[in-house]
Design a protein around this motif. Structure first.
Motif, short mmCIF file in Angstrom:
data_model
loop_
_atom_site.label_atom_id
_atom_site.label_comp_id
_atom_site.label_asym_id
_atom_site.label_seq_id
_atom_site.Cartn_x
_atom_site.Cartn_y
_atom_site.Cartn_z
N LEU A 386 -93.12 23.08 -51.14
CA LEU A 386 -92.91 24.52 -51.01
C LEU A 386 -91.44 24.86 -50.75
O LEU A 386 -90.95 25.89 -51.21
N GLY A 387 -90.75 23.99 -50.03
CA GLY A 387 -89.33 24.24 -49.76
C GLY A 387 -88.45 23.91 -50.94
O GLY A 387 -87.43 24.57 -51.18
N ALA A 388 -88.83 22.87 -51.69
CA ALA A 388 -88.13 22.46 -52.92
C ALA A 388 -86.62 22.35 -52.70
O ALA A 388 -86.17 21.81 -51.71
N SER A 389 -85.84 22.90 -53.64
CA SER A 389 -84.39 22.74 -53.56
C SER A 389 -83.79 23.44 -52.35
O SER A 389 -82.67 23.13 -51.93
N GLY A 390 -84.55 24.38 -51.79
CA GLY A 390 -84.06 25.07 -50.59
C GLY A 390 -83.88 24.15 -49.41
O GLY A 390 -83.17 24.47 -48.45
N LEU A 391 -84.54 22.96 -49.45
CA LEU A 391 -84.41 21.99 -48.38
C LEU A 391 -83.21 21.07 -48.58
O LEU A 391 -82.93 20.22 -47.73
N VAL A 392 -82.53 21.21 -49.70
CA VAL A 392 -81.39 20.33 -50.00
C VAL A 392 -80.07 21.05 -49.75
O VAL A 392 -79.16 20.50 -49.13
N CYS A 393 -79.93 22.26 -50.23
CA CYS A 393 -78.67 23.00 -50.12
C CYS A 393 -78.65 23.75 -48.79
O CYS A 393 -78.93 24.97 -48.75
N LEU A 394 -78.32 23.05 -47.73
CA LEU A 394 -78.38 23.64 -46.41
C LEU A 394 -77.04 23.52 -45.69
O LEU A 394 -76.68 22.45 -45.20
N PRO A 395 -76.28 24.59 -45.64
CA PRO A 395 -75.01 24.56 -44.89
C PRO A 395 -75.26 24.41 -43.40
O PRO A 395 -76.39 24.53 -42.92
N THR A 396 -74.22 24.15 -42.67
CA THR A 396 -74.32 23.91 -41.23
C THR A 396 -73.91 25.14 -40.43
O THR A 396 -73.42 26.13 -40.98
N GLU A 397 -74.07 25.02 -39.14
CA GLU A 397 -73.63 26.08 -38.24
C GLU A 397 -72.13 26.31 -38.39
O GLU A 397 -71.65 27.46 -38.37
N ALA A 398 -71.37 25.23 -38.57
CA ALA A 398 -69.92 25.35 -38.75
C ALA A 398 -69.57 26.13 -40.00
O ALA A 398 -68.58 26.89 -40.03
N ASP A 399 -70.36 25.98 -41.06
CA ASP A 399 -70.10 26.72 -42.29
C ASP A 399 -70.21 28.22 -42.07
O ASP A 399 -69.45 29.01 -42.65
N PHE A 400 -71.18 28.62 -41.25
CA PHE A 400 -71.36 30.06 -41.00
C PHE A 400 -70.25 30.62 -40.09
O PHE A 400 -70.10 31.84 -39.99
N SER A 401 -69.51 29.73 -39.44
CA SER A 401 -68.38 30.17 -38.61
C SER A 401 -67.05 30.04 -39.34
O SER A 401 -65.99 30.20 -38.73
N SER A 402 -67.13 29.77 -40.63
CA SER A 402 -65.92 29.55 -41.42
C SER A 402 -65.71 30.70 -42.40
O SER A 402 -66.55 31.62 -42.50
N PRO A 403 -64.61 30.67 -43.17
CA PRO A 403 -64.38 31.71 -44.19
C PRO A 403 -65.45 31.72 -45.28
O PRO A 403 -65.48 32.66 -46.10
N LEU A 404 -66.33 30.72 -45.29
CA LEU A 404 -67.39 30.67 -46.29
C LEU A 404 -68.53 31.64 -46.02
O LEU A 404 -69.37 31.86 -46.89
N ARG A 405 -68.54 32.24 -44.86
CA ARG A 405 -69.69 33.05 -44.47
C ARG A 405 -70.05 34.14 -45.48
O ARG A 405 -71.25 34.30 -45.80
#
Length: 481
Positions: A386-405
């Protein structure tokens, strides 16, 4: 003292200064401050703290004969209400750990209770052995002790004809008797939470090592001289709750236990060198049945977390309208209801033994234990499907605190959730079903009660099939007339 607080548990384990090794280094200083142990010890501490919560205390504790409050897992059941009390306590704690801590204190405390409830059985070999197990039980209740245990010999050679040669021991055995006690040398495997409990409980390992030197049972402090815990690496040491929602808190750290000429005082031994006691131990104490009751209660909570996870995944990306998705979620729901029914049936059909202990009906418990190693991998499959590819492409907490947000917020949003919450949910599902922690959980549930094939044989021989066979005989006889 009776029930303790979480800070008392942590202080007590820190003060032991047990001989613990991880990643090739001996742990120095406070165990609770080591990255591999800090988080799981805090999780364990929260269980103890819950016993002091006025809303949870009636479920998690009971009054001893002296009026002290003690952990519910120590309650020797004499009524069906007692069994219900124990089940509710197991599940209250399991909810605090998502059912992921298979060695939360209630598991081994149940073992100590079961052994002590049949103290007279051990006393048949020697009266002092009954006193020793009773004192262990009293000490455990009065101090709210935690235990780990070892139950597997090293996998050197698993063929049926293997017998260890004379020489340096591999599987832990008694190498000599002294006036002070037994001297143990060798190793045992799989002490979950090895080194982070007050004591180590050791029971017969069975298998092909049948000599008297392998037949013993005792409990010793985790810091006993000569006792060493060699731990596997942590799966998420220092990880954030966002990046590793489960493994950051509940990785129990499995360990090899090495006995380097460990002296076990006689007053810690409650059986030694008696093949009959080893053979009859489980039947007399109902140890397996009491543990099966605790384990099934926890597994039901764990299954609820699987069901909740796939439901939230379905809602987040709006896949609930597909029939194959409904079927998969329904599989987990049906398994959950079957497990709940088995647990309730075991309690409803419980009977007192000759010592007055109320023992759950073993048939539903063994049936559930037979099924769960087959069900659990399917739960994992469903999360992955059910999760499929959504379980693979998972950024980290640090990514959400970066310019990538901004990019993450745009491209990783879900139909019903903003990107950060969606990733948090999918990381939970990943940790449940795909991380090193998640795959260890699958292996753990597969082999919780040993080799599934051997357990299936045990279930086959224990289950009363004759009544069903007799029904068919009577039907055939009536048809012939």
């Amino acid at each position: 003292m009776a029930i303790i607080r979480g800070d008392q548990y942590i202080e007590r384990i820190d003060n032991l200064q047990s001989n613990i090794w991880i990643n090739g280094q001996q742990v120095r200083g406070k165990l609770s401050e080591h990255p591999a142990f800090a988080s799981v010890m805090r999780s364990q501490a929260r269980l103890y703290d819950a016993q002091h919560n006025p809303n949870k205390q009636p479920v998690l504790t009971f009054r001893t004969s002296t009026g002290e409050l003690a952990g519910a897992a120590f309650l020797r059941p004499t009524t069906k209400d007692d069994l219900e009390h124990r089940r509710l306590a197991f599940q209250e704690w399991a909810r605090l750990t998502a059912g992921m801590m298979g060695r939360s204190p209630d598991y081994m405390n149940t073992a100590v209770m079961a052994l002590a409830s049949a103290a007279d059985f051990f006393g048949q070999q020697h009266p002092s052995y009954a006193e020793h197990i009773e004192r262990l039980y009293e000490r455990a209740i009065n101090n709210d002790l935690s235990f780990t245990h070892t139950f597997v010999n090293p996998q050197v050679n698993r063929s049926l004809g293997y017998m260890e040669e004379d020489g340096e021991p591999i599987a832990a055995k008694v190498i000599r008797e002294t006036t002070d006690g037994l001297v143990i040398k060798g190793a045992r495997l799989l002490a979950n939470q090895g080194g982070m409990t007050d004591e180590l409980l050791v029971l017969p390992a069975g298998g092909t090592l049948l000599g008297d030197e392998y037949m013993y049972a005792f409990s010793i402090p985790s810091n006993t001289p000569g006792l060493k815990f060699i731990c596997r690496p942590s799966f998420a040491a220092g990880a954030s709750s966002f990046d590793a929602p489960l493994s950051a808190h509940f990785d129990e750290i499995d360990a090899i236990v090495v006995f380097d000429d460990v002296l076990v005082p006689w007053d810690r031994v409650f059986f030694y060198k008696d093949a009959w006691v080893a053979k009859e131990l489980d039947e007399e104490t109902h140890l397996a049945i009491m543990l099966l009751h605790q384990v099934l209660a926890r597994r039901i909570v764990k299954t609820k977390f699987f069901l909740g996870t796939v439901e939230l995944l379905s809602e987040a990306i709006q896949i609930g309208g597909y029939q194959h998705v409904q079927e998969k979620i329904g599989e987990i729901a049906a398994a959950l209801e079957a497990l709940r029914a088995m647990l309730l049936a075991a309690e409803l059909q419980a009977k007192p033994d000759r010592r007055g202990t109320m023992v759950p009906d073993p048939a539903p418990l063994y049936a559930a234990a037979f099924l769960y190693p087959r069900l659990y991998p399917r739960f994992v499959d469903i999360v992955q499907l059910l999760g499929a590819s959504g379980l693979v492409c998972l950024p980290t907490e640090a990514d959400f605190s970066s310019p990538l947000r901004p990019d993450l917020e745009r491209y990783l949003q879900a139909a019903t959730l903003p990107a950060e919450q969606r990733v948090q949910l999918f990381r939970f599902a990943w940790d449940l079903a795909m991380s090193a922690f998640g795959t260890r959980q699958t292996l753990y549930e597969r082999f919780f009660f040993g080799d599934p094939a051997r357990f299936a044989t045990t279930f086959y021989h224990r289950y009363d099939r004759e009544a069903c066979a007799q029904m068919v005989r009577r039907f055939l006889d009536s048809e012939q007339r």
